[in-house]
Design a protein around this motif. Structure first.
Motif, PDB file in Angstrom:
ATOM      1  N   VAL A  38       7.609   3.734   6.411  1.00 43.29           N
ATOM      2  CA  VAL A  38       6.830   2.728   5.693  1.00 43.29           C
ATOM      3  C   VAL A  38       7.188   2.780   4.217  1.00 43.29           C
ATOM      4  O   VAL A  38       7.367   3.856   3.643  1.00 43.29           O
TER       5      VAL A  38
ATOM      6  N   ARG B 259       0.858  -1.197   0.000  1.00 41.06           N
ATOM      7  CA  ARG B 259       0.000   0.000   0.000  1.00 41.06           C
ATOM      8  C   ARG B 259       0.887   1.237   0.000  1.00 41.06           C
ATOM      9  O   ARG B 259       1.845   1.292   0.776  1.00 41.06           O
ATOM     10  N   PHE B 260       0.538   2.194  -0.837  1.00 46.31           N
ATOM     11  CA  PHE B 260       1.147   3.522  -0.703  1.00 46.31           C
ATOM     12  C   PHE B 260       0.299   4.260   0.326  1.00 46.31           C
ATOM     13  O   PHE B 260      -0.882   4.517   0.090  1.00 46.31           O
TER      14      PHE B 260
ATOM     15  N   MET C 116       7.338  -0.230   0.480  1.00 47.19           N
ATOM     16  CA  MET C 116       6.558  -1.308  -0.148  1.00 47.19           C
ATOM     17  C   MET C 116       7.378  -2.541  -0.549  1.00 47.19           C
ATOM     18  O   MET C 116       6.839  -3.430  -1.196  1.00 47.19           O
TER      19      MET C 116
ATOM     20  N   SER D 288      10.516  10.590   1.635  1.00 49.17           N
ATOM     21  CA  SER D 288       9.952  11.438   0.577  1.00 49.17           C
ATOM     22  C   SER D 288       8.664  12.123   1.009  1.00 49.17           C
ATOM     23  O   SER D 288       8.216  13.073   0.360  1.00 49.17           O
ATOM     24  N   ASP D 289       8.033  11.616   2.096  1.00 47.98           N
ATOM     25  CA  ASP D 289       6.723  12.148   2.508  1.00 47.98           C
ATOM     26  C   ASP D 289       6.449  11.671   3.927  1.00 47.98           C
ATOM     27  O   ASP D 289       7.192  10.858   4.474  1.00 47.98           O
TER      28      ASP D 289
HETATM   29  N1  ADE Z   1       7.255   5.056  -0.338  1.00 50.28           N
HETATM   30  C1  ADE Z   1       7.412   6.378  -0.244  1.00 50.28           C
HETATM   31  N2  ADE Z   1       6.383   6.940   0.423  1.00 50.28           N
HETATM   32  C2  ADE Z   1       5.555   5.930   0.742  1.00 50.28           C
HETATM   33  C3  ADE Z   1       4.312   5.869   1.394  1.00 50.28           C
HETATM   34  N3  ADE Z   1       3.725   6.964   1.857  1.00 50.28           N
HETATM   35  N4  ADE Z   1       3.721   4.654   1.543  1.00 50.28           N
HETATM   36  C4  ADE Z   1       4.326   3.537   1.055  1.00 50.28           C
HETATM   37  N5  ADE Z   1       5.488   3.546   0.419  1.00 50.28           N
HETATM   38  C5  ADE Z   1       6.112   4.724   0.259  1.00 50.28           C
END
Ligand code: ADE
Length: 252
Positions: free
Chosen positions: A190, A165-166, A192, A215-216
């Motif tokens: 988190v 899951r993203f 994947m 990244s987030d």
């Molecule tokens: N890879 C980078 N950001 C992610 C996210 N928010 N959820 C899952 N994998 C990710």
């Protein structure tokens, strides 16, 4: 000893391919495997693709078809832990699968028939990767400081959770963290793929280490600027950290 450098995204891999000495490319399982040398080490460069199954296929092919004896994984991740901010770097010490749930047959998060929830990263390789990440992220004068998105540079080490899951909603992230905490787990980030590759390396008994650029924050803004972040920040980090690692990595 042949080292695999596994990248999650093509942008991250590009700089490594450009540096490869004596490059040759073979296709297996619909994937390209770049063989050559980096800093005097025999290496194979590959893309994990996205998700646990795809990453496991790539890792297994690296081991079975290319005989790699250790795997280093770079990529991006969503920050979960307090103080794990966009632009930070997380070096994994262990992985779990946050979407593994065979309850009530097995405890939630436990990998059935392995009697374990987490897969450890290799300690010596992880220590070198951590040193490389710290060296790259130290000080505003570093190359990494010159990216246009003006991000921070803290380096963390700890548990990373993987799942198919993203995570792109604040509520989803909260539920994920609460559930994991109930199980006794506090992941820093988190993503994947990492736990799948860790499991494959466990099965074959080969050292594994992984580093992820945040990244987030795995919330409603998770998708914003994602491609730009990968291109301008994560790719620069991955290249610098892999280069620093290869300079210190023992040849045997
Ligand atoms: N890879 C980078 N950001 C992610 C996210 N928010 N959820 C899952 N994998 C990710």
């Amino acid at each position: 000893m042949t080292t695999a450098i596994l990248s999650a995204l093509a942008d991250e891999q590009r700089g490594l391919i450009e540096q490869l000495k004596n490059p040759s490319c073979q296709t297996r399982a619909g994937r390209e495997f770049w063989c050559g040398e980096l800093h005097g080490h025999p290496v194979v460069l590959a893309l994990s693709k996205i998700g646990k199954v795809a990453a496991a296929t790539t890792a297994t092919t690296l081991i079975e078809a290319f005989g790699v004896q250790r795997i280093v994984f770079t990529g991006v991740a969503g920050g979960l832990g307090q103080g794990v901010q966009v632009g930070d770097v997380v070096v994994a010490t262990e992985f779990l699968q946050h979407d593994m749930d065979a309850s009530p047959l097995f405890p939630r998060y436990q990998i059935p028939l392995y009697e374990r929830t987490r897969f450890d990263c290799d300690e010596p390789l992880t220590a070198l990767l951590l040193e490389a990440a710290q060296a790259c992220c130290a000080g505003s004068a570093s190359e990494l400081g010159k990216n246009s998105m003006n991000v921070s540079y803290a380096v963390h080490a700890g548990l990373i959770a993987s799942g198919d899951r993203f995570v792109s909603e604040a509520l989803e992230s909260l539920v994920l963290q609460n559930d994991l905490q109930t199980g006794g787990f506090v992941p820093l980030a988190v993503e994947m793929e990492g736990a799948a590759v860790a499991q494959v390396c466990f099965d074959y008994g080969i050292p594994f280490a992984a580093v992820r650029t945040i990244s987030d924050r795995a919330d409603d803004q998770a998708h914003v600027d994602f491609p730009r972040f990968v291109l301008e920040v994560a790719s620069v980090y991955a290249l610098a950290i892999v280069n620093a690692l290869m300079r210190t990595l023992p040849k045997k």
